[in-house]
Design an enzyme around this catalytic site. Structure first.
Site, PDB file in Angstrom:
ATOM      1  N   GLY A 159       2.362  -3.010  -8.657  1.00 40.49           N
ATOM      2  CA  GLY A 159       2.524  -3.324  -7.240  1.00 40.49           C
ATOM      3  C   GLY A 159       2.368  -2.057  -6.431  1.00 40.49           C
ATOM      4  CD  GLN A 187       5.094   2.189  -3.266  1.00 43.98           C
ATOM      5  OE1 GLN A 187       4.616   1.058  -3.326  1.00 43.98           O
ATOM      6  NE2 GLN A 187       5.560   2.812  -4.314  1.00 43.98           N
ATOM      7  CB  CYS A 210       9.774   2.765  -7.575  1.00 43.53           C
ATOM      8  SG  CYS A 210       9.058   2.979  -5.935  1.00 43.53           S
ATOM      9  CG  LEU A 211       3.672   3.194  -8.983  1.00 48.43           C
ATOM     10  CD1 LEU A 211       2.339   2.660  -8.464  1.00 48.43           C
ATOM     11  CD2 LEU A 211       3.529   3.717 -10.409  1.00 48.43           C
ATOM     12  CG  HIS A 268       9.890  -2.887  -5.870  1.00 52.10           C
ATOM     13  ND1 HIS A 268      10.768  -2.177  -6.672  1.00 52.10           N
ATOM     14  CD2 HIS A 268       8.979  -1.971  -5.427  1.00 52.10           C
ATOM     15  CE1 HIS A 268      10.400  -0.905  -6.682  1.00 52.10           C
ATOM     16  NE2 HIS A 268       9.314  -0.754  -5.944  1.00 52.10           N
ATOM     17  CD  GLU A 269       5.417  -3.053  -4.496  1.00 48.27           C
ATOM     18  OE1 GLU A 269       5.403  -2.120  -3.682  1.00 48.27           O
ATOM     19  OE2 GLU A 269       5.596  -2.889  -5.722  1.00 48.27           O
ATOM     20  CG  HIS A 315       8.063   0.201  -1.239  1.00 52.66           C
ATOM     21  ND1 HIS A 315       8.640   1.440  -1.292  1.00 52.66           N
ATOM     22  CD2 HIS A 315       7.792  -0.151  -2.531  1.00 52.66           C
ATOM     23  CE1 HIS A 315       8.722   1.834  -2.564  1.00 52.66           C
ATOM     24  NE2 HIS A 315       8.218   0.886  -3.343  1.00 52.66           N
TER      25      HIS A 315
HETATM   26  O1  K1U Z   1       6.107   1.574  -6.759  1.00 49.65           O
HETATM   27  C1  K1U Z   1       5.927   0.378  -6.808  1.00 49.65           C
HETATM   28  O2  K1U Z   1       6.287  -0.310  -5.884  1.00 49.65           O
HETATM   29  C2  K1U Z   1       5.227  -0.211  -8.009  1.00 49.65           C
HETATM   30  C3  K1U Z   1       6.171  -0.665  -9.103  1.00 49.65           C
HETATM   31  C4  K1U Z   1       6.372  -2.160  -8.950  1.00 49.65           C
HETATM   32  C5  K1U Z   1       7.522  -2.770  -9.710  1.00 49.65           C
HETATM   33  C6  K1U Z   1       7.625  -2.672 -11.079  1.00 49.65           C
HETATM   34  C7  K1U Z   1       8.679  -3.291 -11.750  1.00 49.65           C
HETATM   35  C8  K1U Z   1       9.614  -4.009 -11.036  1.00 49.65           C
HETATM   36  C9  K1U Z   1       9.512  -4.081  -9.670  1.00 49.65           C
HETATM   37  C10 K1U Z   1       8.466  -3.478  -8.998  1.00 49.65           C
HETATM   38  C11 K1U Z   1       5.528  -0.309 -10.443  1.00 49.65           C
HETATM   39  O3  K1U Z   1       4.476  -0.750 -10.735  1.00 49.65           O
HETATM   40  S1  K1U Z   1       6.403   0.752 -11.507  1.00 49.65           S
HETATM   41  C12 K1U Z   1       5.375   0.800 -12.964  1.00 49.65           C
HETATM   42  C13 K1U Z   1       5.511  -0.412 -13.830  1.00 49.65           C
HETATM   43  O4  K1U Z   1       6.482  -1.131 -13.727  1.00 49.65           O
HETATM   44  C14 K1U Z   1       4.453  -0.738 -14.817  1.00 49.65           C
HETATM   45  C15 K1U Z   1       3.367   0.077 -15.018  1.00 49.65           C
HETATM   46  C16 K1U Z   1       2.392  -0.258 -15.946  1.00 49.65           C
HETATM   47  C17 K1U Z   1       2.499  -1.422 -16.667  1.00 49.65           C
HETATM   48  C18 K1U Z   1       3.575  -2.247 -16.485  1.00 49.65           C
HETATM   49  C19 K1U Z   1       4.548  -1.919 -15.548  1.00 49.65           C
HETATM   50 ZN    ZN Z   2       8.218   0.922  -5.391  1.00 50.73          ZN
END
Ligand code: K1U
Ligand code: ZN
Length: 174
Positions: free
Chosen positions: A46, A51, A91-92, A133-134, A137
């Site tokens: 996401g 972000q 979260c990235l 979650h997004e 943000h």
């Molecule tokens: O920063 C963000 O908003 C992105 C975030 C989204 C998210 C993940 C898990 C739960 C809620 C919201 C991410 O993508 S973190 C990375 C991640 O979870 C992931 C990366 C690669 C493969 C699978 C998962």
């Molecule tokens: Zn996030």
């Protein structure tokens, strides 16, 4: 297409409330394509415009392993929500940390697509969690805000320390 810079906690720009999109035009479509490329490259599932320091109400998500099922939500609104569930979130913008957060289990979302047409979608499971979650943000809210003050401060200090160690020393610090 381009890979965009992702802001990292505790950058104050992550606290900006995003403004509604007035016109869905080529510039917004290019931003959506760049956000998807940035999310896939990270890798993530996401990404909110906030972000990447664009304070407009748009988010992208793709929970497929093949990275072939992108979802784009412009001016998203939650019309209905049911139940609660606890899921580990990442979260990235808070790299390296995963914590449990309680969210609605099922949501009905209304948004605009890339043609500017409204659509509604019922979401559950991981995609419902990612979209919530997004959408946080877009309000300037981060998943660490659901944690205790102590946990959040520890995360902030560790991220700041990691950044200081990565950054070259400045002239003033020598
Ligand atoms: O920063 C963000 O908003 C992105 C975030 C989204 C998210 C993940 C898990 C739960 C809620 C919201 C991410 O993508 S973190 C990375 C991640 O979870 C992931 C990366 C690669 C493969 C699978 C998962
Ligand atoms: Zn996030």
């Amino acid at each position: 297409m381009a890979i965009l810079n992702i802001l990292e906690y505790p950058d104050p720009r992550l606290r900006t409330k995003a403004q509604p999109v007035d016109v869905v035009d080529d510039e917004l479509r290019r931003l959506a394509a760049d956000m998807l490329e940035t999310m896939y490259a990270a890798p993530g599932i996401g990404l909110a415009a906030t972000q990447v320091d664009v304070h407009r109400r748009m988010l992208v998500a793709d929970i497929s392993e093949e990275q072939d099922t992108p979802h784009i939500f412009i001016n998203p609104e939650i019309l209905e929500r049911r139940g609660t569930e606890v899921m580990e979130e990442g979260c990235l913008s808070v790299p390296g940390y995963y914590e449990s957060v309680t969210r609605s289990e099922w949501i009905r979302v209304r948004a605009l697509n890339l043609e500017g047409a409204p659509f509604e979608m019922e979401l559950d499971g991981l995609l419902a969690v990612v979209v919530q979650h997004e959408m946080d943000h877009l309000e300037g809210k981060l998943f660490v805000d659901y944690l205790s003050d102590l946990k959040r401060q520890r995360i902030r200090k560790r991220i700041e320390k990691g950044r200081r160690q990565r950054e070259p020393a400045t002239a003033g610090a020598l």
